[in-house]
Design an enzyme around this catalytic site. Structure first.
Site, PDB file in Angstrom:
ATOM      1  N   SER A   1      33.358   0.876   8.357  1.00 52.14           N
ATOM      2  CA  SER A   1      32.166   0.065   8.151  1.00 52.14           C
ATOM      3  C   SER A   1      32.062  -0.240   6.660  1.00 52.14           C
ATOM      4  O   SER A   1      32.237   0.654   5.838  1.00 52.14           O
ATOM      5  CB  SER A   1      30.925   0.808   8.649  1.00 52.14           C
ATOM      6  OG  SER A   1      29.818  -0.061   8.696  1.00 52.14           O
TER       7      SER A   1
ATOM      8  N   ARG B   1      35.496  10.210  -9.300  1.00 52.90           N
ATOM      9  CA  ARG B   1      35.910  11.507  -8.743  1.00 52.90           C
ATOM     10  C   ARG B   1      37.141  12.036  -9.473  1.00 52.90           C
ATOM     11  O   ARG B   1      37.209  13.223  -9.810  1.00 52.90           O
ATOM     12  CB  ARG B   1      36.208  11.386  -7.247  1.00 52.90           C
ATOM     13  CG  ARG B   1      36.737  12.698  -6.677  1.00 52.90           C
ATOM     14  CD  ARG B   1      36.994  12.623  -5.198  1.00 52.90           C
ATOM     15  NE  ARG B   1      37.965  11.590  -4.842  1.00 52.90           N
ATOM     16  CZ  ARG B   1      38.506  11.448  -3.637  1.00 52.90           C
ATOM     17  NH1 ARG B   1      38.142  12.272  -2.657  1.00 52.90           N
ATOM     18  NH2 ARG B   1      39.371  10.486  -3.388  1.00 52.90           N
TER      19      ARG B   1
ATOM     20  N   TYR C   1      24.820   9.051   3.992  1.00 57.57           N
ATOM     21  CA  TYR C   1      26.055   9.300   3.257  1.00 57.57           C
ATOM     22  C   TYR C   1      25.754  10.307   2.159  1.00 57.57           C
ATOM     23  O   TYR C   1      24.975  10.013   1.253  1.00 57.57           O
ATOM     24  CB  TYR C   1      26.561   7.985   2.672  1.00 57.57           C
ATOM     25  CG  TYR C   1      27.950   8.026   2.118  1.00 57.57           C
ATOM     26  CD1 TYR C   1      29.046   7.686   2.913  1.00 57.57           C
ATOM     27  CD2 TYR C   1      28.198   8.387   0.790  1.00 57.57           C
ATOM     28  CE1 TYR C   1      30.339   7.699   2.407  1.00 57.57           C
ATOM     29  CE2 TYR C   1      29.490   8.403   0.278  1.00 57.57           C
ATOM     30  CZ  TYR C   1      30.556   8.056   1.091  1.00 57.57           C
ATOM     31  OH  TYR C   1      31.832   8.067   0.590  1.00 57.57           O
TER      32      TYR C   1
ATOM     33  N   THR D   1      40.213   3.327  12.392  1.00 58.95           N
ATOM     34  CA  THR D   1      39.202   4.326  12.015  1.00 58.95           C
ATOM     35  C   THR D   1      37.769   3.854  12.224  1.00 58.95           C
ATOM     36  O   THR D   1      36.842   4.557  11.846  1.00 58.95           O
ATOM     37  CB  THR D   1      39.347   4.694  10.528  1.00 58.95           C
ATOM     38  OG1 THR D   1      39.138   3.502   9.751  1.00 58.95           O
ATOM     39  CG2 THR D   1      40.716   5.263  10.225  1.00 58.95           C
ATOM     40  N   ARG D   2      37.559   2.646  12.794  1.00 57.74           N
ATOM     41  CA  ARG D   2      36.202   2.117  12.965  1.00 57.74           C
ATOM     42  C   ARG D   2      35.443   2.099  11.637  1.00 57.74           C
ATOM     43  O   ARG D   2      34.316   2.574  11.514  1.00 57.74           O
ATOM     44  CB  ARG D   2      35.406   2.941  13.981  1.00 57.74           C
ATOM     45  CG  ARG D   2      35.938   2.805  15.365  1.00 57.74           C
ATOM     46  CD  ARG D   2      35.060   3.480  16.401  1.00 57.74           C
ATOM     47  NE  ARG D   2      35.471   3.026  17.723  1.00 57.74           N
ATOM     48  CZ  ARG D   2      34.942   1.993  18.369  1.00 57.74           C
ATOM     49  NH1 ARG D   2      33.946   1.333  17.842  1.00 57.74           N
ATOM     50  NH2 ARG D   2      35.398   1.628  19.531  1.00 57.74           N
TER      51      ARG D   2
ATOM     52  N   VAL E   1      50.527   1.986  17.360  1.00 60.36           N
ATOM     53  CA  VAL E   1      50.449   1.483  15.992  1.00 60.36           C
ATOM     54  C   VAL E   1      49.880   0.074  16.049  1.00 60.36           C
ATOM     55  O   VAL E   1      50.478  -0.826  16.638  1.00 60.36           O
ATOM     56  CB  VAL E   1      51.844   1.452  15.346  1.00 60.36           C
ATOM     57  CG1 VAL E   1      51.748   0.942  13.911  1.00 60.36           C
ATOM     58  CG2 VAL E   1      52.494   2.825  15.407  1.00 60.36           C
TER      59      VAL E   1
ATOM     60  N   PHE F   1      50.832   4.731   8.661  1.00 55.85           N
ATOM     61  CA  PHE F   1      50.299   4.827   7.301  1.00 55.85           C
ATOM     62  C   PHE F   1      49.922   3.435   6.813  1.00 55.85           C
ATOM     63  O   PHE F   1      50.751   2.548   6.706  1.00 55.85           O
ATOM     64  CB  PHE F   1      51.382   5.449   6.405  1.00 55.85           C
ATOM     65  CG  PHE F   1      50.897   5.887   5.043  1.00 55.85           C
ATOM     66  CD1 PHE F   1      50.603   7.220   4.795  1.00 55.85           C
ATOM     67  CD2 PHE F   1      50.747   4.974   4.009  1.00 55.85           C
ATOM     68  CE1 PHE F   1      50.162   7.650   3.545  1.00 55.85           C
ATOM     69  CE2 PHE F   1      50.294   5.382   2.754  1.00 55.85           C
ATOM     70  CZ  PHE F   1      50.005   6.719   2.524  1.00 55.85           C
TER      71      PHE F   1
ATOM     72  N   SER G   1      42.758   7.900   4.081  1.00 53.69           N
ATOM     73  CA  SER G   1      41.998   8.785   4.973  1.00 53.69           C
ATOM     74  C   SER G   1      41.355   9.928   4.191  1.00 53.69           C
ATOM     75  O   SER G   1      41.967  10.524   3.315  1.00 53.69           O
ATOM     76  CB  SER G   1      42.915   9.385   6.042  1.00 53.69           C
ATOM     77  OG  SER G   1      42.218  10.386   6.776  1.00 53.69           O
TER      78      SER G   1
END
Lengths: 545, 545
Positions: free
Chosen positions: A227, A405, A466, A224-225, A280, A143, A148
Site C-alpha cells: 500500500s 535508519r 504504523y 506482498t499486497r 513467480v 527476488f 522485504s
C-alpha cells in the site's frame, strides 16, 4: 515542475546507482546523523556510539552449493552471464531490508545468502528456471527489489537443497498500454521510478508510492499486497491490479479478463499476497490514470491523536479521503520524524499537538474541491493550519526514512517499524495495546525505547497504524526486537487488528497467521501451494510451511 | 417519502407474501401482458398464445429418497418441523429462476426437486446438518432466495444420494451494528427488503439493490458476487463485504479482521463467488452507510449506443459515476423494456436514440454536485434531457422485469437474459459479437428474436453488458436457448469478456470456466473444495465438478 516531480526525478537518478550492500540506497545519498537528532536521542537516554558495517571483504559467506549440472542447466535457460555465484552478487541478494537483516549484514553475517543469483529475461525463461529447479531439487526465492522487512527472501533454515535467488530485474518492460481502458502491462521487475517514467511517456501514472518506492518492484507490490503513501487517492496496490501473469512450477497462468466478474472466486486475490510461494509473478496489468495536473500538500496541527483519529474517521466516512493523509501521534510529532528534513520536530514549548499532512493530486478543480471540503472538516474539528511549506517538508523527506535508519545504525542506535490496521472502533485499543507492548518489552531489556505511531491509510471502516521504534542497541538487539515484536503482534491479535497491513507475512508473521485467517485458512493456503508447487521449490517457509 | 422509499415499501409488503411456485412474486402482483406489448411483439413476428402453468396437482415429482435414519438425524439437529418432505416444500425448492427452470416447472416437471427441505436456525445448526450429511452421504444444496439463473440450485444429475435443500431463511437476524466503523452483521438468510428495514432502524443502508432484491438473500449475494443497480454509488456486493462466517463440512471459519490486510491472499475473495461449493455462508459483515437524505433520477436520450458508451467511459474515467447508471441500446429503447411501466417505448417516429437513466443518492450537496458534473459531460457529448419524470419511470419499474417475464411466458413468449463485462476497448466488439451470436442462432431456429442490451455497471476500466432476448417459444425453447447461450458464451470468450459479470457460474457456465480462469484456476478451485468439502457433499456440479 512540482516538488513531487522533483522528488520523483531525484529518486530516478538515485535508483540508477546501486545500493550499498549493507543498507539502503547508494553511498552518496547517505548523510551522517544530524546533530540535533543525536542530541534529542541523547536527552532520551539513547546515546550514539559509532558502529560502522564491517568491510565487504570481512563478510562471512558459506561456499556456494550449486551443483555443476544444475548450474549448467540454469545457464542453458538464462545464459551463462546470468547465473552468478560470486560473493558480491550473493551478498546483495542476502535476506531483505528489515533492521535485523541489516544488523546481521553489517556484522558480516551473510550465512543466509543464496547459493546463486539467476536473472531470467522473460516469462518463458522463468518457467524454464522452475523446470530446472524442480528437476535438480533447488529452492527458488523470487527476488524483486529485495526490500522485504518480514523475512520474505530467505529460507528459515539452511537445508540440504541449494538456494537460488530468482532476480526479476530484467523483466522491466512496459507492455501494452490501453489508455481508453486505463490499463497498462508492467513487467514484474520494474522498480517504482522506472515504471512511472515509462508511463509518464504516455501521460499516465500508476500512483503507487510506498516508502520503498525507489527499489521495490511491481511484482513485489503484488506479491506482498503493498500500500502506497497515496493510497487515499489511488488505492492499495491490490486495488490497482487488473490482471496477473504468473509462472508456476506446473505452468503459466493468466488471470483478469474484465473489470469485474462473478465467474467464481476472484483468484487474482489468491496471487496478490502469495509472496512467491505459489508462483513467480512475471507481469501485472495495472489500472493507470492520467498524470495529475496538480499536486499539493499542506500540514496541520490537531489537538491530540485521539481527536485527529476521529477527524480522519469523519473524512473517510464522508468519502473525503485526501490522496495522501498522515497523522502522527504526539511522540512522532515531538521527535520530528514526521518531518525528517527538520530534526527535532516542532519546538516552541507547551502542547505541540499532532502533526497531520494532507496531500491532493488531480485536476485543478478536483484538488480545490476536495482540499476545501477536507479543510472545512478539519477546521471545524479543531485543527490548525501549518501551511503548505510544512506539508512540503514531509513531501521532500518521504523516501528518507531508510537512509535515516542507516545513519542511526551507524551510531549504534536501533530503529525498526511495524504496522497493523483495524476497524475504527478497535483502533484506540489497538494503538494503546501495541504501544504498551513495545514499550514494556524493550524497557524491560533496558533499552529506553521511543515508540512513535502514525495513521497513513484510511478506509471507510478503519485505518492503518504504523509504529516506529528507536532505542539503544543493547547487547542483543535482534533478540530484544524479536521479543518486542512478538509481544506487539500478540497485542494486535488480542485487540482485533490484522497482523500486517502492508508488509506481508514472510517468515516473521507466520506464527500468527492461523490467528489471522484460522486453521482452515492455513489449510486452504497449503492446498493451493501443493497444487501449484507440488515439489515445494518456491520460497519454502515463507507464508506457509 | 421519495419514490424509492415507496418502491422499497411496496417490495417489503410483497416479500411478506409467498411467491407463486411457477414464477416470481405473489399471484396478486402479477398483471396480464399489456395490449401494447402484445401488439408490438406481434408486429415483430412474435405472436401470443396462452400457455398457463399446469395446476400444482399435476406437477410430476419423484418420491423423496431421504432415508429414515437421515431424516431422524436431521430432525435431531433442526427440530422435526424444520425437516420437510412434502410436495409443496420440495417443489418450491426445485431449481432456480432461470427461464428454462420456469419452463420446466410450468410444464409440471419437478424432477430436479430436492428430497427434503431443512431449515436450520443458526450457524451451529448448519454445522450440525453438514455433519449429518457427511455421515449419511447426503447431498446438501445451500438455498437462499432461490433466485439463481445459472443452475446453481440443483445437482446436474439425479445420482444415488438423497439431496437436501438447506434453506437459510431462519438465519435472518441483524447482529452487531458498529456505526462508527460503518459495519453491520447480517444473517445469510435475510432478504433485501428485510435487511434494509432492519438497517433503516439504525439510520443505515446497505444500498445493494439487484433486480432480484425482493427475494435474493445476503448469503446469496456473497456466494454469487452479486452486483446491484446502484453499484456506481455503493459498489458491487463483494466490495461491501468486510467479513464472512462460513460453516464447512470440516468446521466453522471466520474471516475479516481489518479493513485491509497484507496477511497473505485475501481468502474472503475465495468465499465470495464460492456458490455453496466450499461451505455455507451463515453471516456476512457488510459495510453500511447512513440512509441517503436524497434520491433522484433523471433520464436522457443519447444519439446512439456507441456514443452513449463513450460518454459512460468518460464519466467512469473521471470518477463521476452516478449511483445508478443504465444505458439502453437502440433496440431496448424502441422496445420500451427500459421503461417497463410504459410499453412500446418512445414513439414520435424518426431517430429515438438511446435511453439513459442516471440516479443519485446521498446528501443534498453531494447529489447536486455530482448530478451537475455528470450533466455537463452528458450535455457536452450530445445527450438530451428527458427529465426527472422519465427517470422515475425506470425507478418505479425497477423490480418488474421478472413479473413481465411471467406474463410473457403465460402467452407462450420466451424471455431470458445473459450478461458479461469487458474492458472499455473490448466493449464494442463484445457487444456486436454477443448480439450477433444470439440473433443468428435463434433466427436459425425460426424464432425471430428481439435482442436488446443495456450497460448498467461502470468501472474505471470497463463496463457490463446485459442482454435481454425475447422470442417465440417454438417447439423446443429450452434446446433453442441452450444453443443460443452457448454461441453467445463462445462469443464472449472469443472477444475478451467475462463469462458472467454478476450471475455466477452455477452449472450453466461451468463448461467455459477453464477459458475464464485457466486450467490451473480450475485445479486450484478443486484443491480448495477437496480441503473444505472432502466428501463432496456441497452443491456437487456447481462451480467445479
Amino acid at each position: 515542475m512540482t516538488s513531487t516531480d522533483e522528488a520523483h526525478e531525484k529518486a530516478r537518478e538515485i535508483v540508477l546507482a546501486e545500493s550499498v550492500w549493507w543498507g539502503w540506497g547508494p553511498a552518496e545519498a547517505h548523510d551522517p546523523l544530524p546533530d540535533s537528532t543525536r542530541l534529542l536521542l541523547a536527552r532520551l537516554g539513547i546515546p550514539a556510539r559509532p558502529r560502522p558495517p564491517v568491510p565487504l571483504a570481512e563478510v562471512r559467506l558459506p561456499a556456494s552449493r550449486l551443483p555443476d549440472p544444475a548450474r549448467a542447466a540454469l545457464a542453458a535457460v538464462v545464459g551463462d552471464g546470468e547465473v552468478r555465484v560470486d560473493d558480491v552478487a550473493r551478498i546483495r541478494h542476502c535476506r531483505g531490508r528489515s533492521t535485523t537483516d541489516l544488523l546481521r549484514l553489517r556484522a558480516g553475517d551473510a550465512s543466509a545468502a543464496p547459493d546463486a543469483v539467476i536473472r531470467p529475461a522473460d516469462h518463458d525463461e522463468v518457467l524454464g528456471v522452475l523446470r530446472v529447479a524442480t528437476r535438480e531439487h533447488l529452492v527458488v526465492v523470487p527476488f524483486g527489489g529485495g526490500t522485504s522487512v518480514v523475512g520474505g527472501l530467505a529460507p528459515p533454515e539452511r537445508g540440504d537443497r541449494a538456494v537460488v535467488a530468482l532476480d526479476l530485474a530484467r523483466l522491466d518492460r512496459l507492455g501494452r498500454v490501453d489508455p481508453d481502458s486505463g490499463t497498462a502491462e508492467l513487467g514484474a521487475g520494474l522498480r517504482g521510478p522506472r515504471a512511472e517514467a515509462l508511463l509518464a511517456e504516455h501521460g499516465l501514472t500508476l500512483g503507487h508510492v510506498p516508502q520503498s518506492w525507489e527499489y521495490a518492484t511491481i511484482g513485489g507490490y503484488a506479491a506482498t499486497r503493498s500500500s502506497g503513501q497515496a493510497s487515499g487517492g489511488y488505492g492499495r496496490f491490490d486495488e490497482l491490479v487488473v490482471g496477473l501473469r504468473v509462472a508456476t512450477p506446473v505452468g503459466g497462468w493468466e488471470l483478469g479478463r474484465a473489470p469485474a466478474s462473478a465467474a467464481g472466486p476472484d483468484l487474482r486475490e489468491l496471487l496478490l499476497g502469495s509472496e512467491g510461494a505459489f508462483g513467480v509473478i512475471t507481469q501485472v496489468v495495472v489500472r493507470v490514470r492520467p498524470l495529475p495536473a496538480r499536486r499539493g500538500y499542506e500540514a496541520w496541527s490537531v489537538p491530540d491523536f485521539a481527536t485527529g483519529t476521529r477527524l480522519l474517521r469523519s473524512l473517510a466516512a464522508g468519502d473525503l479521503r485526501p490522496t495522501v493523509c498522515r497523522l502522527s501521534d504526539e511522540t512522532e510529532t515531538v521527535a520530528g520524524l514526521a518531518r525528517p528534513t527538520r530534526s527535532g520536530g516542532e519546538r516552541g514549548g507547551g502542547a505541540v499537538g499532532c502533526y497531520l499532512v494532507t496531500g491532493y493530486e488531480g485536476d485543478d478543480r478536483a484538488v480545490e474541491q476536495r482540499s476545501a471540503a477536507v479543510a472545512a472538516v478539519l477546521l471545524a474539528g479543531g485543527a490548525r493550519r501549518l501551511g503548505a511549506a510544512a506539508g512540503q517538508d514531509w513531501e521532500q523527506g518521504r523516501f528518507r526514512a531508510p537512509y535515516l535508519r542507516d545513519a542511526l545504525l551507524d551510531q549504534g542506535i536501533f530503529a525498526e517499524t511495524l504496522e497493523t490496521a483495524g476497524f475504527w472502533t478497535a483502533l484506540p485499543g489497538l494503538y494503546a495495546a501495541v504501544r504498551d507492548a513495545l514499550t514494556t518489552t524493550l524497557a524491560a531489556a533496558g533499552l529506553a525505547p521511543v515508540v512513535m505511531c502514525h495513521i497513513s491509510h484510511l478506509y471507510a471502516t478503519g485505518a492503518s497504524l504504523y509504529f516506529t521504534v528507536v532505542c539503544g542497541e543493547g547487547d542483543d538487539p535482534i533478540g530484544s526486537w524479536r521479543a518486542a515484536k512478538a509481544a506487539a503482534t500478540d497485542a494486535v491479535v488480542a485487540t482485533g487488528g490484522t497482523i500486517t497491513h502492508h508488509h506481508a507475512v514472510g517468515t516473521e508473521h507466520r506464527p500468527w497467521l492461523d490467528a489471522e485467517i484460522g486453521d482452515l485458512g492455513v489449510e486452504v493456503l497449503r492446498a493451493v501451494k501443493r497444487t501449484l508447487d507440488p515439489a515445494g521449490i518456491l520460497n519454502p517457509g515463507v507464508l506457509v510451511a
